[in-house]
Design an enzyme around this catalytic site. Structure first.
Site, PDB file in Angstrom:
ATOM      1  CD1 TRP A 127      -4.960  10.766   3.872  1.00  0.00           C
ATOM      2  CD2 TRP A 127      -6.006  11.493   5.699  1.00  0.00           C
ATOM      3  NE1 TRP A 127      -5.839  11.742   3.480  1.00  0.00           N
ATOM      4  CE2 TRP A 127      -6.488  12.213   4.579  1.00  0.00           C
ATOM      5  CE3 TRP A 127      -6.526  11.795   6.963  1.00  0.00           C
ATOM      6  CZ2 TRP A 127      -7.464  13.197   4.686  1.00  0.00           C
ATOM      7  CZ3 TRP A 127      -7.497  12.773   7.073  1.00  0.00           C
ATOM      8  CH2 TRP A 127      -7.964  13.463   5.944  1.00  0.00           C
ATOM      9  CG  HIS A 128      -5.575  11.423  10.767  1.00  0.00           C
ATOM     10  ND1 HIS A 128      -5.935  10.168  10.321  1.00  0.00           N
ATOM     11  CD2 HIS A 128      -6.729  12.075  11.002  1.00  0.00           C
ATOM     12  CE1 HIS A 128      -7.248  10.078  10.295  1.00  0.00           C
ATOM     13  NE2 HIS A 128      -7.761  11.219  10.707  1.00  0.00           N
ATOM     14  N   GLY A 129      -1.198  12.810   9.512  1.00  0.00           N
ATOM     15  CA  GLY A 129      -0.072  13.699   9.724  1.00  0.00           C
ATOM     16  C   GLY A 129       1.236  12.951   9.598  1.00  0.00           C
TER      17      GLY A 129
ATOM     18  CB  THR B 174      -6.565   5.297   8.828  1.00  0.00           C
ATOM     19  OG1 THR B 174      -7.226   4.434   7.913  1.00  0.00           O
ATOM     20  CG2 THR B 174      -7.546   6.303   9.392  1.00  0.00           C
ATOM     21  N   GLY B 175      -3.769   6.177   9.842  1.00  0.00           N
ATOM     22  CA  GLY B 175      -2.967   6.903  10.828  1.00  0.00           C
ATOM     23  C   GLY B 175      -2.060   7.906  10.161  1.00  0.00           C
TER      24      GLY B 175
END
Lengths: 463, 367
Positions: A317-319, A314-315
């Site tokens: 995925w954000h950048g 998730t982390g």
């Protein structure tokens, strides 16, 4: 083209809506939406539109093969996932990967500069959702390329989500209700999102920028917290506002998307927060990663491992940056210790659980917001009394005074106040009229903000 | 009621987009002092690079119907409803409007530039006058708790690092006059008033050992009471009233060459008909203005490298020099220091205001 832009609201939308509502045939309507979506994407990414089209065709073909050649379906599924993850990795993470490798191993490969196409994190995830659903037999394969194209490229969710899972929407593609009521409900929802984005998120963002760019040495502890809270409000109202606009637009065209946010800032634990924040992403990871990994059925140690793996993904995925990795682990860490027993304790502490959750979330968002580690360390230092900074100063009081109405409104709309009142507003004539007038006025003010953002007086004559 | 909201908004959207298509477009925005975006030409390159779409976006916002009215509405909403006292870089201070001071980024470069300039003119002492702006002089009028960056800190840093003859008494002189209740800066423009410029003139005279002319030596005329300058433009609050511009007139026999075009006046009153009325001083911006005083005993010459603040101060100096050369360094193509050497100019003055010096594109090419 952002939804909150003059060109979208005043030109793109009418040009799409007018033929859409004149035509009554769902098939033709779908073609109109596909055309509109391709134009929408081309307007922002004239080159990457081909990439998206190729990706759609490849996933379409692989899903057909999964259906046709059941014995080799695992192979085709793997191929599809490799293609999607490969695309995402190449465009989003190559530079990050190479530069991290360089600094970890002391190498000096040239770091490639690759343009990140808008929305690639969203459309690759939707494509995977489709292929996995077909593989699992949850949905029949889509025979028509145009239907799949509409699912993946549909402009309301194309560039910022929500990430629609195929099995949630497949039936609506060919069969959906379009009526005046859905238009009315959809446009009201769109307006709510627009107000959230333009009136709250953008102004909270300006406050955050002002704090971040001010002289760090004279930043007060309260000022740093105010900045962090401003960023937390910005990201929530920006992102959930965008989701509201997407859901509203979907509704206008007859689609029903699932909710993406559910008042995350009223959560009493980090686990609850993730059931309320960016729901479409966390359920995507839950359905397509956490559960396949064994979820919570393979013993405690495995569960914690799975949880951390999901938060790590998730982390990142954000950048493509280490701060997002740390942000993911930060949330994963608190999720695990909550499972280990903290949640039971929190349930008994009524107010403290809110304070705890907000602190973890707000500090988390500072990690999220600042990609430069030196600056992040400095900022955190001020927030957490790690350096000799004054508690409160004039600059903090001024910023607070300037933004008190904004922060008050943002706090109010972070709680389900309006939602609870909606019923009583509907049944009261005066309140209903007031609500109507307020919406129109806010819409006009929103246009004023949009027009003003491009208004910039020049001190000197043109050269 | 939801139907009412939805339909009204739909009608508003359609009305504004039709108005956009139908209404005539203008090329220039006087309020913003800039050209508006033209409708872009479609080429393969501009399309593939995305430039075409960016220009379309700019075109739409630049020509949006009722644009000025919407900007006014935004300012009024921010001020009255949101309670903001700092809007678009302007502090709202009761009846006064003060421009904020941005964090300077180029101080070291400025210092290097000034030192290079002085080195080029070895032997000659260059006078440096940095003008603090309203935010520094009228700091007590700012909203409570406002804590802008200090111009003085930057000013002191420049003064202490350059080998010029610093006219640093100006700050105290402006403070002193301000205490007497004088209006030294425009409220709706980023310049100093003619009274402010007069203070600048006396500070210069003091530094040069010249006896300044008293204010009574001038015929003080109010040439307009409807000046709405750049600060007004930033707010674009149409409920604001304009302010006065004063001219300190004097009988002179002078010849002025504005980039070679001859005139006998330091003022161009045609600008009173336009929005940018401050430009009446020294006929707006020219790369080189040569002022010759035909009736003076003085034989001295002066060269000034400056921004527009000098335009309203120069008329005071005419009496004391035979010839004054005024360079606007943003447009003058040569090096001022070369000109000074070649023409053996006696005095050299550098004059910039603190608010825009940091981003002034002309300063770094003065040597």
């Amino acid at each position: 083209m952002l939804f909150s832009s003059l060109e979208f609201i005043f030109f793109f939308l009418p040009i799409v809506c007018i033929p859409y509502f004149i035509v009554k045939n769902t098939k033709i309507r779908n073609y109109i939406l596909i055309l509109a979506s391709l134009f929408f994407y081309t307007f922002g990414e004239p080159k990457a539109v081909l990439l998206m089209l190729v990706s759609i065709v490849v996933n379409y073909g692989l899903a057909l093969l999964i259906e046709k050649r059941k014995s080799a379906k695992k192979f085709f599924l793997t191929a599809s996932i490799l293609v999607n993850i490969g695309l995402l990795f190449w465009y989003k993470y190559t530079g990050f990967f190479v530069s991290s490798l360089n600094s970890l191993l002391g190498l000096s490969f040239e770091v490639p500069v690759i343009h990140l196409p808008i929305g690639i994190s969203f459309f690759t995830f939707q494509a995977m959702s489709y292929v996995i659903d077909v593989y699992r037999g949850d949905t029949p394969v889509q025979k028509k390329l145009s239907n799949l194209m509409l699912y993946i490229s549909f402009f309301p969710q194309l560039i910022a989500g929500p990430i629609i899972k195929y099995h949630d929407i497949d039936e609506q593609i060919e069969n959906r209700q379009i009526s005046l009521d859905s238009y009315v409900a959809g446009s009201k929802r769109f307006l709510i999102g627009l107000f959230k984005k333009v009136l709250i998120a953008n102004n909270a963002g300006a406050l955050w920028e002002a704090v971040l760019n001010s002289d760090m040495s004279s930043l007060s502890v309260a000022g740093a917290w105010l900045g962090a809270i401003a960023f937390s409000l910005q990201i929530y109202f920006d992102f959930s506002g965008y989701s509201d606009m997407a859901i509203g637009l979907g509704r206008i065209f007859g689609f029903r998307f699932l909710e993406n946010f559910n008042y995350p800032y009223i959560s009493r634990s980090i686990r609850e927060f993730w059931r309320r924040w960016h729901i479409s992403l966390s359920t995507w990871f839950k359905e397509y990663l956490y559960i396949p990994l064994g979820g919570s059925r393979k013993g405690n140690v495995r569960t914690y491992f799975n949880l951390l793996a999901v938060f790590l993904c998730t982390g990142i995925w954000h950048g493509a940056s280490w701060n997002f990795v740390i942000w993911g682990i930060w949330h994963g860490f608190f999720s695990v210790i909550e499972r280990l027993g903290l949640e039971k304790i929190l349930k008994k502490c009524r107010v403290i659980n809110h304070i705890y959750t907000l602190c973890v979330v707000v500090i988390g968002f500072v990690i999220f917001a600042i990609t430069d580690f030196t600056q992040l360390g400095e900022y955190m230092g001020v927030m957490l009394f790690n350096s000799n900074h004054i508690l409160v100063n004039d600059s903090f009081i001024f910023n607070l005074k300037e933004n008190i109405t904004l922060i008050g409104a943002a706090a109010l709309f972070s709680m389900p106040v309006y939602k609870r009142l909606e019923g009583s507003i509907e049944s009261n004539g005066i309140l209903k009229t007031a609500e109507g007038v307020l919406f129109i006025l806010l819409f006009i003010v929103t246009i004023a903000y949009l027009v003003s953002s491009a208004y910039n007086p020049f001190l000197y004559f043109r050269f | 009621m939801n139907k009412f909201i939805s339909l009204t908004v739909t009608i508003l959207i359609l009305a504004l987009s039709i108005a956009f298509v139908v209404m005539p477009k203008s090329d220039f925005s006087e309020n913003e002092n800039r050209m508006l975006q033209e409708f872009p030409e479609l080429t393969f390159e501009s399309f593939a690079s995305g430039e075409y779409m960016e220009d379309i976006t700019l075109y739409i916002s630049d020509h949006f119907p009722l644009r000025n009215g919407f900007v006014t509405l935004k300012t009024l909403f921010a001020e009255k409803i949101m309670g903001s006292r700092l809007i678009n870089g302007i502090y709202i201070c009761g009846d006064m409007y003060i421009e904020d001071y941005n964090r300077p980024e180029n101080t070291d470069r400025l210092i290097a530039t000034f030192n290079k300039f002085c080195k080029n003119l070895e032997g000659k002492k260059v006078d440096l006058m940095l003008v603090p702006t309203a935010i520094e002089i009228y700091g007590d009028r700012l909203p409570r708790f406002a804590s802008p960056l200090s111009q003085l800190k930057t000013m002191d840093k420049i003064y202490s690092s350059v080998e010029c003859n610093n006219i640093d008494s100006l700050y105290d002189a402006l403070r002193l006059e301000k205490e007497k209740g004088r209006k030294l800066f425009y409220s709706l423009d980023h310049h100093w008033t003619t009274e402010g410029a007069y203070v600048g003139y006396t500070a210069y005279c003091k530094a040069k050992g010249i006896e300044p002319q008293p204010e009574s030596a001038f015929d003080i005329k109010t040439v307009t009471d409807d000046f709405k300058g750049t600060v007004y433009s930033k707010l674009n609050d149409i409920t604001l009233k304009g302010e006065e511009i004063k001219v300190y007139d004097q009988d002179n026999d002078i010849t002025v060459l504005y980039d070679g075009v001859e005139s006998n006046s330091l003022y161009n009153y045609d600008y009173l008909e336009k929005k940018d009325k401050y430009s009446l001083f020294l006929n707006n911006i020219h790369s080189l203005v040569e002022i010759t005083n035909n009736k003076t005993d003085s034989t001295r010459t002066l060269a000034i490298a400056k921004d527009s603040y000098a335009n309203s101060m120069i008329p005071f100096l005419v009496k004391h020099y035979k010839k004054i050369y005024v360079f606007d360094t943003r447009s003058y193509k040569g090096a001022v220091s070369d000109f000074v050497k070649e023409n053996n100019i006696d005095d050299v003055l550098i004059l910039y205001n603190m608010n825009t010096i940091d981003t002034d594109t002309g300063v770094n090419v003065i040597y």
